[in-house]
Design an enzyme around this catalytic site. Structure first.
Site, PDB file in Angstrom:
ATOM      1  N   THR A 112       0.822  -1.216   0.000  1.00  0.00           N
ATOM      2  CA  THR A 112       0.000   0.000   0.000  1.00  0.00           C
ATOM      3  C   THR A 112       0.853   1.262   0.000  1.00  0.00           C
ATOM      4  OG1 THR A 112      -1.519   1.275   1.399  1.00  0.00           O
ATOM      5  CG2 THR A 112      -0.100  -0.264   2.535  1.00  0.00           C
ATOM      6  N   ASP A 113       0.281   2.355  -0.480  1.00  0.00           N
ATOM      7  CA  ASP A 113       0.995   3.641  -0.427  1.00  0.00           C
ATOM      8  C   ASP A 113       1.095   4.174   1.005  1.00  0.00           C
ATOM      9  OD1 ASP A 113      -1.663   4.411  -0.011  1.00  0.00           O
ATOM     10  OD2 ASP A 113      -1.714   5.867  -1.643  1.00  0.00           O
ATOM     11  N   GLU A 114       0.292   3.605   1.934  1.00  0.00           N
ATOM     12  CA  GLU A 114       0.292   4.121   3.309  1.00  0.00           C
ATOM     13  C   GLU A 114       1.625   3.923   4.019  1.00  0.00           C
ATOM     14  OE1 GLU A 114      -3.083   3.440   5.739  1.00  0.00           O
ATOM     15  OE2 GLU A 114      -4.488   3.635   4.088  1.00  0.00           O
ATOM     16  N   TYR A 161      -1.867  -0.552  11.038  1.00  0.00           N
ATOM     17  CA  TYR A 161      -2.019  -1.200   9.721  1.00  0.00           C
ATOM     18  C   TYR A 161      -0.826  -0.892   8.821  1.00  0.00           C
ATOM     19  CZ  TYR A 161      -3.324  -1.607   4.804  1.00  0.00           C
ATOM     20  OH  TYR A 161      -3.298  -1.875   3.460  1.00  0.00           O
ATOM     21  N   LYS A 170       2.169  -3.327   7.336  1.00  0.00           N
ATOM     22  CA  LYS A 170       2.448  -3.506   5.897  1.00  0.00           C
ATOM     23  C   LYS A 170       3.897  -3.119   5.592  1.00  0.00           C
ATOM     24  CE  LYS A 170      -0.012  -4.588   2.968  1.00  0.00           C
ATOM     25  NZ  LYS A 170      -0.419  -5.907   2.434  1.00  0.00           N
TER      26      LYS A 170
HETATM   27  P1  NAD Z   1      -9.796  -7.178   2.143  1.00  0.00           P
HETATM   28  O1  NAD Z   1      -9.810  -6.892   3.592  1.00  0.00           O
HETATM   29  O2  NAD Z   1     -11.008  -6.900   1.327  1.00  0.00           O
HETATM   30  O3  NAD Z   1      -9.428  -8.719   1.904  1.00  0.00           O
HETATM   31  C1  NAD Z   1      -8.418  -9.367   2.621  1.00  0.00           C
HETATM   32  C2  NAD Z   1      -8.576 -10.864   2.417  1.00  0.00           C
HETATM   33  O4  NAD Z   1      -7.539 -11.536   3.156  1.00  0.00           O
HETATM   34  C3  NAD Z   1      -9.910 -11.420   2.939  1.00  0.00           C
HETATM   35  O5  NAD Z   1     -10.482 -12.281   1.971  1.00  0.00           O
HETATM   36  C4  NAD Z   1      -9.531 -12.166   4.205  1.00  0.00           C
HETATM   37  O6  NAD Z   1     -10.375 -13.272   4.485  1.00  0.00           O
HETATM   38  C5  NAD Z   1      -8.112 -12.613   3.869  1.00  0.00           C
HETATM   39  N1  NAD Z   1      -7.315 -12.856   5.089  1.00  0.00           N
HETATM   40  C6  NAD Z   1      -7.195 -12.029   6.163  1.00  0.00           C
HETATM   41  N2  NAD Z   1      -6.420 -12.615   7.098  1.00  0.00           N
HETATM   42  C7  NAD Z   1      -6.022 -13.810   6.600  1.00  0.00           C
HETATM   43  C8  NAD Z   1      -5.190 -14.859   7.089  1.00  0.00           C
HETATM   44  N3  NAD Z   1      -4.634 -14.788   8.298  1.00  0.00           N
HETATM   45  N4  NAD Z   1      -4.982 -15.926   6.305  1.00  0.00           N
HETATM   46  C9  NAD Z   1      -5.552 -16.020   5.080  1.00  0.00           C
HETATM   47  N5  NAD Z   1      -6.358 -15.076   4.575  1.00  0.00           N
HETATM   48  C10 NAD Z   1      -6.595 -13.978   5.318  1.00  0.00           C
HETATM   49  O7  NAD Z   1      -8.534  -6.404   1.573  1.00  0.00           O
HETATM   50  P2  NAD Z   1      -8.319  -5.659   0.178  1.00  0.00           P
HETATM   51  O8  NAD Z   1      -8.807  -4.276   0.291  1.00  0.00           O
HETATM   52  O9  NAD Z   1      -8.800  -6.529  -0.927  1.00  0.00           O
HETATM   53  O10 NAD Z   1      -6.715  -5.601   0.150  1.00  0.00           O
HETATM   54  C11 NAD Z   1      -5.965  -6.691  -0.376  1.00  0.00           C
HETATM   55  C12 NAD Z   1      -4.483  -6.344  -0.274  1.00  0.00           C
HETATM   56  O11 NAD Z   1      -4.207  -5.159  -0.983  1.00  0.00           O
HETATM   57  C13 NAD Z   1      -4.018  -6.104   1.159  1.00  0.00           C
HETATM   58  O12 NAD Z   1      -2.735  -6.659   1.298  1.00  0.00           O
HETATM   59  C14 NAD Z   1      -3.961  -4.583   1.282  1.00  0.00           C
HETATM   60  O13 NAD Z   1      -2.985  -4.192   2.210  1.00  0.00           O
HETATM   61  C15 NAD Z   1      -3.589  -4.199  -0.138  1.00  0.00           C
HETATM   62  N6  NAD Z   1      -4.052  -2.869  -0.588  1.00  0.00           N
HETATM   63  C16 NAD Z   1      -5.377  -2.506  -0.461  1.00  0.00           C
HETATM   64  C17 NAD Z   1      -5.808  -1.269  -0.961  1.00  0.00           C
HETATM   65  C18 NAD Z   1      -7.249  -0.836  -0.870  1.00  0.00           C
HETATM   66  O14 NAD Z   1      -7.552   0.314  -1.198  1.00  0.00           O
HETATM   67  N7  NAD Z   1      -8.168  -1.678  -0.487  1.00  0.00           N
HETATM   68  C19 NAD Z   1      -4.879  -0.399  -1.556  1.00  0.00           C
HETATM   69  C20 NAD Z   1      -3.536  -0.796  -1.635  1.00  0.00           C
HETATM   70  C21 NAD Z   1      -3.149  -2.038  -1.169  1.00  0.00           C
HETATM   71  O1  DAU Z   2      -4.126   4.022   0.468  1.00  0.00           O
HETATM   72  C1  DAU Z   2      -4.358   2.642   0.388  1.00  0.00           C
HETATM   73  C2  DAU Z   2      -5.191   2.197   1.560  1.00  0.00           C
HETATM   74  O2  DAU Z   2      -6.502   2.696   1.338  1.00  0.00           O
HETATM   75  C3  DAU Z   2      -5.206   0.691   1.754  1.00  0.00           C
HETATM   76  O3  DAU Z   2      -3.918   0.237   2.056  1.00  0.00           O
HETATM   77  C4  DAU Z   2      -6.179   0.295   2.872  1.00  0.00           C
HETATM   78  O4  DAU Z   2      -6.254  -1.126   2.958  1.00  0.00           O
HETATM   79  C5  DAU Z   2      -7.537   0.863   2.543  1.00  0.00           C
HETATM   80  O5  DAU Z   2      -8.428   0.580   3.596  1.00  0.00           O
HETATM   81  C6  DAU Z   2      -7.458   2.367   2.312  1.00  0.00           C
HETATM   82  O6  DAU Z   2      -7.145   3.066   3.560  1.00  0.00           O
HETATM   83  P1  DAU Z   2      -7.871   4.427   3.968  1.00  0.00           P
HETATM   84  O7  DAU Z   2      -7.787   4.571   5.422  1.00  0.00           O
HETATM   85  O8  DAU Z   2      -7.406   5.554   3.117  1.00  0.00           O
HETATM   86  O9  DAU Z   2      -9.379   4.056   3.487  1.00  0.00           O
HETATM   87  P2  DAU Z   2     -10.804   4.313   4.180  1.00  0.00           P
HETATM   88  O10 DAU Z   2     -11.841   3.978   3.158  1.00  0.00           O
HETATM   89  O11 DAU Z   2     -10.911   3.669   5.520  1.00  0.00           O
HETATM   90  O12 DAU Z   2     -10.808   5.886   4.412  1.00  0.00           O
HETATM   91  C7  DAU Z   2     -10.653   6.789   3.329  1.00  0.00           C
HETATM   92  C8  DAU Z   2     -10.643   8.187   3.912  1.00  0.00           C
HETATM   93  O13 DAU Z   2     -11.944   8.488   4.428  1.00  0.00           O
HETATM   94  C9  DAU Z   2      -9.703   8.356   5.086  1.00  0.00           C
HETATM   95  O14 DAU Z   2      -9.122   9.667   5.034  1.00  0.00           O
HETATM   96  C10 DAU Z   2     -10.593   8.229   6.323  1.00  0.00           C
HETATM   97  C11 DAU Z   2     -11.923   8.774   5.831  1.00  0.00           C
HETATM   98  N1  DAU Z   2     -13.125   8.154   6.431  1.00  0.00           N
HETATM   99  C12 DAU Z   2     -13.232   6.799   6.445  1.00  0.00           C
HETATM  100  C13 DAU Z   2     -14.336   6.183   6.997  1.00  0.00           C
HETATM  101  C14 DAU Z   2     -14.455   4.669   7.034  1.00  0.00           C
HETATM  102  C15 DAU Z   2     -14.148   8.961   6.920  1.00  0.00           C
HETATM  103  O15 DAU Z   2     -14.055  10.210   6.870  1.00  0.00           O
HETATM  104  N2  DAU Z   2     -15.245   8.348   7.446  1.00  0.00           N
HETATM  105  C16 DAU Z   2     -15.395   6.990   7.529  1.00  0.00           C
HETATM  106  O16 DAU Z   2     -16.418   6.496   8.059  1.00  0.00           O
END
Ligand code: NAD
Ligand code: DAU
Length: 350
Positions: free
Chosen positions: A131-133, A156, A160
């Site tokens: 992730t970019d975080e 988190y 990562k």
């Molecule tokens: P998600 O939470 O939707 O899915 C995560 C999956 O991992 C789920 O299916 C869960 O059951 C599985 N999992 C969790 N713990 C586990 C374990 N101990 N063993 C096996 N499986 C397990 O997540 P996502 O949003 O699809 O993100 C997927 C990946 O991409 C993550 O590594 C996250 O850090 C990365 N990522 C997400 C975003 C985003 O915006 N969602 C952006 C950048 C990177």
């Molecule tokens: O940047 C990549 C990341 O983006 C991934 O690595 C994470 O897995 C993914 O969850 C996401 O993280 P964020 O924290 O940016 O996403 P989230 O949707 O939780 O929040 C987006 C923005 O909105 C953040 O600034 C927090 C804000 N927010 C979020 C929630 C859930 C609110 O203002 N209200 C809310 O209820």
């Protein structure tokens, strides 16, 4: 047939990636290893579950014995590792799950891969999805590049960052063919409604408050999930060992503007007079350690491997809203039971 292990394939991004690979590469056998936590949902993969080149394995990456046995038995050729605890707010309330899954789980996979690939690393790729975080927070200007120093602020992002360091160290120390990509915020179908966009879609639908943290001025760079899956495909096949690639949408929005845009589209799709749902916007207490701004410079990926986003935000955003409206049963299923308890705990005291 090449045996590709995708971890976390029942989650949001993982399910889009599994679908892409199963359909696009009939000569690969895709193994989807997932623990099925609250975020994992096999309904996401109903359309491809009967494909002959697809197998689901239920299991926990934290269980080292199980993982090493699985690798001994299956002798996977490559791994694309997405399984993770992924929600920042949950990591603030309960960091240990993040430390076990994201750090220990990644180490278990690296160790198991080492033991079956030793002496033949060039032919076997370990691709870690990050992730970019990990880069921390930006001010009003600038972008993250691949060499930006890591500065994570939440449990988190720290977990990562740790896993990224391990993946890099196993490349540098043992010569493993490891690649990492760091992506910005994804949006699209099948995202669990704890994240901003699907949470607000669900709340607008049910006329519930839209909780905007702090001032609402935090900025995120949004990418359509299928574009992320395509970037992973490109990097998996063309990326160079030991390299990191940033993935982004070049599409920055403040949270409050994203919520307002969502209201505009939802009101239109629901046939409500424009602006009806504006009154649902509710400013609440800020997230602890809330990063102000993320912005990705993905020019290396474009220049070296030829990937760039293909879905315009206006198109992707409407597709997303329509998907949730057409799949209200999915939404209902994932928001019943445990979700209610999470929601109360998370938002009642705000
Ligand atoms: P998600 O939470 O939707 O899915 C995560 C999956 O991992 C789920 O299916 C869960 O059951 C599985 N999992 C969790 N713990 C586990 C374990 N101990 N063993 C096996 N499986 C397990 O997540 P996502 O949003 O699809 O993100 C997927 C990946 O991409 C993550 O590594 C996250 O850090 C990365 N990522 C997400 C975003 C985003 O915006 N969602 C952006 C950048 C990177
Ligand atoms: O940047 C990549 C990341 O983006 C991934 O690595 C994470 O897995 C993914 O969850 C996401 O993280 P964020 O924290 O940016 O996403 P989230 O949707 O939780 O929040 C987006 C923005 O909105 C953040 O600034 C927090 C804000 N927010 C979020 C929630 C859930 C609110 O203002 N209200 C809310 O209820």
């Amino acid at each position: 047939m090449k045996k590709i292990l995708i971890t976390g394939g029942a989650g949001f991004i993982g399910s889009h990636l599994v679908r892409l690979f199963v359909k696009k590469y009939p000569t690969y056998h895709i193994y989807n290893l997932d623990k099925l936590t609250y975020a994992g949902n096999l309904e996401n993969l109903k359309d491809i579950e009967k494909y002959p080149n697809y197998t689901f394995i239920k299991g926990d990456i934290v269980d080292a014995k199980f993982i090493s046995q699985l690798f001994e038995n299956e002798k996977f050729d490559n791994i694309i590792h997405l399984a993770a605890e992924s929600h920042v707010d949950r990591s603030i309330y309960s960091p240990m799950d993040f430390i076990y899954t994201n750090i220990v789980g990644t180490a278990n996979l690296l160790n198991a891969a080492r033991s079956i690939w030793e002496n033949n690393y060039e032919e076997h790729r370990f691709y870690h999805i990050s992730t970019d975080e990990v880069y921390g927070s930006l001010g009003e200007t600038g972008h993250f590049i691949e060499t930006t120093p890591y500065s994570p602020h939440s449990p988190y992002s720290a977990s990562k960052a740790s896993s990224d360091h391990l993946v890099r160290a196993y490349h540098d120390t043992f010569g493993m063919n490891n690649v990492i990509s760091n992506c910005s915020n994804n949006y699209g179908p099948n995202q669990f409604p704890e994240k901003l966009i699907p949470l607000c879609i669900n709340n607008i639908l049910h006329n519930k408050p839209l909780p905007v943290y702090g001032t609402g001025k935090n900025v995120r760079d949004w990418l359509y999930v299928e574009d992320h899956a395509k970037a992973i495909d490109t990097i998996f096949h063309k990326g160079l060992s030991g390299q990191t690639y940033n993935i982004g949408g070049n599409n920055e929005w403040t949270n409050i503007d994203i919520v307002k845009k969502l209201i505009e589209i939802m009101d239109e799709e629901l046939g409500r007079p424009q602006g009806t749902s504006m009154s649902l916007i509710t400013y609440v207490k800020d997230r602890a350690g809330h990063d102000l701004r993320y912005a990705i410079d993905a020019s290396k990926l474009k220049r070296e491997l030829g990937w760039e986003p293909s879905i315009k935000f206006t198109e992707g955003f409407r597709l997303t809203v329509k998907w949730y409206l057409n799949n209200q049963e999915w939404l209902q299923n994932v928001t019943s039971g445990a979700y209610q308890k999470y929601y109360e705990q998370m938002y009642t005291n705000h």
